[in-house]
Design an enzyme around this catalytic site. Sequence first.
Site, PDB file in Angstrom:
ATOM      1  N   HIS A 131     -19.175  11.649 -25.726  1.00 14.75           N
ATOM      2  CA  HIS A 131     -19.914  11.429 -24.499  1.00 14.75           C
ATOM      3  C   HIS A 131     -19.450  10.000 -23.995  1.00 14.75           C
ATOM      4  CE1 HIS A 131     -22.663  14.692 -25.274  1.00 14.75           C
ATOM      5  NE2 HIS A 131     -22.284  14.742 -26.143  1.00 14.75           N
ATOM      6  N   ASN A 203     -28.492  18.181 -24.080  1.00 18.07           N
ATOM      7  CA  ASN A 203     -27.301  18.711 -23.769  1.00 18.07           C
ATOM      8  C   ASN A 203     -27.603  19.746 -22.381  1.00 18.07           C
ATOM      9  OD1 ASN A 203     -25.255  17.384 -25.148  1.00 18.07           O
ATOM     10  ND2 ASN A 203     -24.780  19.088 -26.361  1.00 18.07           N
ATOM     11  N   HIS A 395     -31.088   7.891 -30.059  1.00 18.88           N
ATOM     12  CA  HIS A 395     -30.821   8.480 -31.501  1.00 18.88           C
ATOM     13  C   HIS A 395     -31.981   9.464 -31.728  1.00 18.88           C
ATOM     14  CE1 HIS A 395     -31.045   8.674 -35.787  1.00 18.88           C
ATOM     15  NE2 HIS A 395     -30.595   7.507 -36.021  1.00 18.88           N
TER      16      HIS A 395
HETATM   17  C1  HEM Z   1     -23.766  17.075 -35.945  1.00 20.01           C
HETATM   18  C2  HEM Z   1     -23.605  17.197 -34.703  1.00 20.01           C
HETATM   19  C3  HEM Z   1     -23.446  15.875 -33.825  1.00 20.01           C
HETATM   20  C4  HEM Z   1     -23.183  14.646 -34.176  1.00 20.01           C
HETATM   21  C5  HEM Z   1     -22.442  14.124 -35.398  1.00 20.01           C
HETATM   22  C6  HEM Z   1     -23.050  14.050 -32.950  1.00 20.01           C
HETATM   23  C7  HEM Z   1     -22.797  12.618 -32.884  1.00 20.01           C
HETATM   24  C8  HEM Z   1     -23.004  11.775 -31.780  1.00 20.01           C
HETATM   25  C9  HEM Z   1     -22.308  10.437 -31.686  1.00 20.01           C
HETATM   26  C10 HEM Z   1     -21.388   9.824 -32.699  1.00 20.01           C
HETATM   27  C11 HEM Z   1     -22.546  10.053 -30.301  1.00 20.01           C
HETATM   28  C12 HEM Z   1     -22.097   8.821 -29.919  1.00 20.01           C
HETATM   29  C13 HEM Z   1     -23.401   7.923 -29.783  1.00 20.01           C
HETATM   30  C14 HEM Z   1     -23.070   6.488 -29.526  1.00 20.01           C
HETATM   31  O1  HEM Z   1     -22.073   6.006 -29.588  1.00 20.01           O
HETATM   32  O2  HEM Z   1     -24.000   5.849 -28.971  1.00 20.01           O
HETATM   33  C15 HEM Z   1     -23.055  11.245 -29.696  1.00 20.01           C
HETATM   34  C16 HEM Z   1     -23.606  11.139 -28.526  1.00 20.01           C
HETATM   35  C17 HEM Z   1     -24.292  12.128 -27.884  1.00 20.01           C
HETATM   36  N1  HEM Z   1     -24.694  13.174 -28.320  1.00 20.01           N
HETATM   37 FE1  HEM Z   1     -24.304  13.838 -30.089  1.00 20.01          FE
HETATM   38  N2  HEM Z   1     -23.589  14.636 -31.884  1.00 20.01           N
HETATM   39  C18 HEM Z   1     -23.948  16.139 -32.295  1.00 20.01           C
HETATM   40  C19 HEM Z   1     -24.620  16.755 -31.920  1.00 20.01           C
HETATM   41  C20 HEM Z   1     -25.036  16.854 -30.545  1.00 20.01           C
HETATM   42  C21 HEM Z   1     -25.806  17.882 -29.972  1.00 20.01           C
HETATM   43  C22 HEM Z   1     -26.313  19.095 -30.697  1.00 20.01           C
HETATM   44  C23 HEM Z   1     -26.275  17.312 -28.919  1.00 20.01           C
HETATM   45  C24 HEM Z   1     -27.420  17.955 -27.910  1.00 20.01           C
HETATM   46  C25 HEM Z   1     -28.232  18.642 -28.303  1.00 20.01           C
HETATM   47  C26 HEM Z   1     -25.783  16.046 -28.713  1.00 20.01           C
HETATM   48  C27 HEM Z   1     -25.868  15.071 -27.567  1.00 20.01           C
HETATM   49  C28 HEM Z   1     -25.241  14.040 -27.422  1.00 20.01           C
HETATM   50  C29 HEM Z   1     -25.597  13.234 -26.373  1.00 20.01           C
HETATM   51  C30 HEM Z   1     -26.171  13.517 -25.072  1.00 20.01           C
HETATM   52  C31 HEM Z   1     -24.859  11.868 -26.454  1.00 20.01           C
HETATM   53  C32 HEM Z   1     -24.472  10.816 -25.515  1.00 20.01           C
HETATM   54  C33 HEM Z   1     -25.690   9.761 -25.711  1.00 20.01           C
HETATM   55  C34 HEM Z   1     -25.438   8.864 -24.572  1.00 20.01           C
HETATM   56  O3  HEM Z   1     -25.663   9.180 -23.208  1.00 20.01           O
HETATM   57  O4  HEM Z   1     -25.300   7.434 -24.958  1.00 20.01           O
HETATM   58  N3  HEM Z   1     -25.129  15.631 -29.682  1.00 20.01           N
HETATM   59  N4  HEM Z   1     -23.423  12.306 -30.404  1.00 20.01           N
END
Ligand code: HEM
Length: 753
Positions: A131, A203, A395
């Site tokens: 992202h 999402n 978070h």
């Molecule tokens: C095990 C599954 C997942 C892991 C380990 C994971 C991990 C991460 C990580 C490491 C980031 C970067 C965060 C940052 O640097 O601030 C991120 C961002 C994000 N994740 Fe996940 N994610 C997972 C599943 C999901 C799912 C299922 C969704 C949606 C329902 C999701 C939605 C998002 C979104 C929207 C962001 C962007 C947040 C932003 O705009 O700063 N992720 N995720």
Amino acid sequence: MDASKPAKAVKDVVEAAAGKVADALTPDVPGAPGSAPPTVEEPTTPHDPLPPKKEQGAPETRTPTGAATGAPTTANGQQGAFLTTAQGARLRDTDHSLKAGPRGPVLLQDHHLREKITHFDHERIPERVVHARGAGAHGVFEAYGTAEGVTKAGFLAKGRTTNVFVRFSTVLGSRGSADTVRDTRGFATKFYTDEGTFDLVANNMPVFFIQDAIKFPDIIHAGKPHPDREIPQAQSAHDTFWDFVSLHTEAQHHTIWNMSDRGIPRSYRTMEGFGVHTFRLVNAAGETALAKFHWKPKLGVHSLTWEEAQLLGGVDPDFHRRDLYDAIEAGAFPEWELGLQVFPDTPEETFAGIDLLDPTKIVPEELAPVQPVGKLTLNRTPTNFFAETEQVAFHVGHLPPGIDVTNDPLLQGRLFSYVDTQLTRLGGPNFSQIPINRPHAPVNDMLRDGFHQQAVHAGVAPYRPNSLDGGNPFPAGDTDGAFVDVPVTVTEAPKVRANPVSFDDHYSQVRLFWLSMSPVEKEHIIRAYTFELGKCYHQAIRERQLRCLANIDPVLCAEVATGLGLPAPEPTVPLVDPAPSPALSQVGRQWPADGRTVGIVVDPTAGLDDVDEVRRAVFAAGMVPLLVAPHGGLVGGLPVQRTFATGRSVEFDVLLLAGAPAPAPDASPARDAKAGAAASAAVDPRVLLLVDECWRHAKAIGAWGAGVDVLRQAGVAGTPGVVTGGSGAEVLTAVQQLLAAHRVWERFPASVA
Ligand code: HEM
């Protein structure tokens, strides 16, 4: 758009007409940088920094520990009229290093030189591991009170308004990648509630590739560019992605969503959002329910065509972020309703036989309707991209009292991942004190010190129990609004690395999705699979994915196989026939057109009578007119936003032709084969290209006066969605009706049923 709140743009036009805007060339459409028009000569009279643009917002000025300061948001910005060092010493010169004579060496003692370059050297931080590419906006959430029965969360109480910051994103691409790639979109919302921050990290698709967080590095490594050549960027059309999803078949449901039109949204404003996981809600009486979060866009769910998405990747890689900011500047504030699907909290944690802990499954809305609980309005763009959009840290564990997690193994892993990654990305443990992340609730956390500590904690006893700080901080009880860890019973079970048996069904809901699509959407899905698999090098991977498609639907499989020149395999699992879910389709309804762009082609030499009126009518309808002319400046006294050289069809939702402009001096009719120059020497070939592309992309096209002749020359006169009329106003009304359906779908009857 609310008629009682005319777009800012409308106001500007009216003012311009009344002669209040001195400079007729001052842009009256969104997007111009700066809050005041620049002068040609460099300004030299010292004055305070200009205010931000009217539409720009910024984080409230809170202390690092959450207290309101009452200071204006500009207090976080630069101050005073004069250039200073970071310590506030005024500087005379920032253009020359301090040297031993004009031709001499630079002196190490030049503090300003070293400070300026050192700070610059450290301006970049690691991009998000996923992202990375995103755009944010400020807004407000207003609760209807309809969730009060199921959750005690105060921000959902009737009439309560809560400030929010939303960040939309793609998943796979780097920070500088294009907006319009085929990918899942993030839709993360930070609610600054007075009971602590709530992050709904959602999402635009309701399911995920994996059921267990331990597979997250696998799916992301497969989707990211290949590790040897670092290509392709921001794409799933490559071997490693299809290698993984065809072997790890629980990914097939999310994959079909990506291959559908949902993978290429028209706009962030036209996306749904889904919390994906099931959460556990608890109400004031301590009763619990299970729930899924949904965002429903006021404008409906709409997508680009694949060709538009590809053109935009080159023509305007910032298309989605520009669209978001421009809509807010135009006063077409994007809106969503937050909705809940609520399920009884039973020991099985299932609903209608669907395992609520499996993040690869949906609950069709026809079985559990989405109940609206509040409205989100985005009404301010950020003042500073880095400070706000880049540094915001979401978070899934940021929850207020009344909302708790479930045992969904994907959610459980996410609870670990976000803070872990942000420690590196934001350079230490104190990122919750960055202005955009500061809570709007009092913070008394006993966390101390660390890099970039901005709080000045008092006292001597950051531990509990203590008597030296008078016992403060004290644990909160139920009546003090304490967070509720719902005391869910954990049944005795052997320690295993295994999933529940219900997680083994990888196909029934993929088929449900396919069966719920309209013919045109099915055709897009077929083309997407065919394109993506066609970009893979290895035959084995294509064959393996075809086996997966056979388990989804024989028509889908056969059509893609034909495109790939391969035989269609037989299914290896029995095909079920679930009732389709009409809510999954994007086609077939009528939606408002707020913030849509209307390209108006004008001929400076003729046919200008209606243009001003049409332009005003477009503004009044909450849309943005862009005048397209052979040259910049003014045409008929109106400012031109795009020339034939700078404009491209993909920017417009609708094309209007007010004239038939002859080839401009910078046109090359003889050479411009791509523009179908042979068709006419009378009309600028780039206008014919505009018409051709808008027609190919099933957009409404309208013409009056000499513009009608352009339709004839382009060979599209009389075809569906191409309207003509006696006046501009008449034509605009007709194309508005067409735009309500998003596209002229009947222009391309689908080849599949
Ligand atoms: C095990 C599954 C997942 C892991 C380990 C994971 C991990 C991460 C990580 C490491 C980031 C970067 C965060 C940052 O640097 O601030 C991120 C961002 C994000 N994740 Fe996940 N994610 C997972 C599943 C999901 C799912 C299922 C969704 C949606 C329902 C999701 C939605 C998002 C979104 C929207 C962001 C962007 C947040 C932003 O705009 O700063 N992720 N995720």
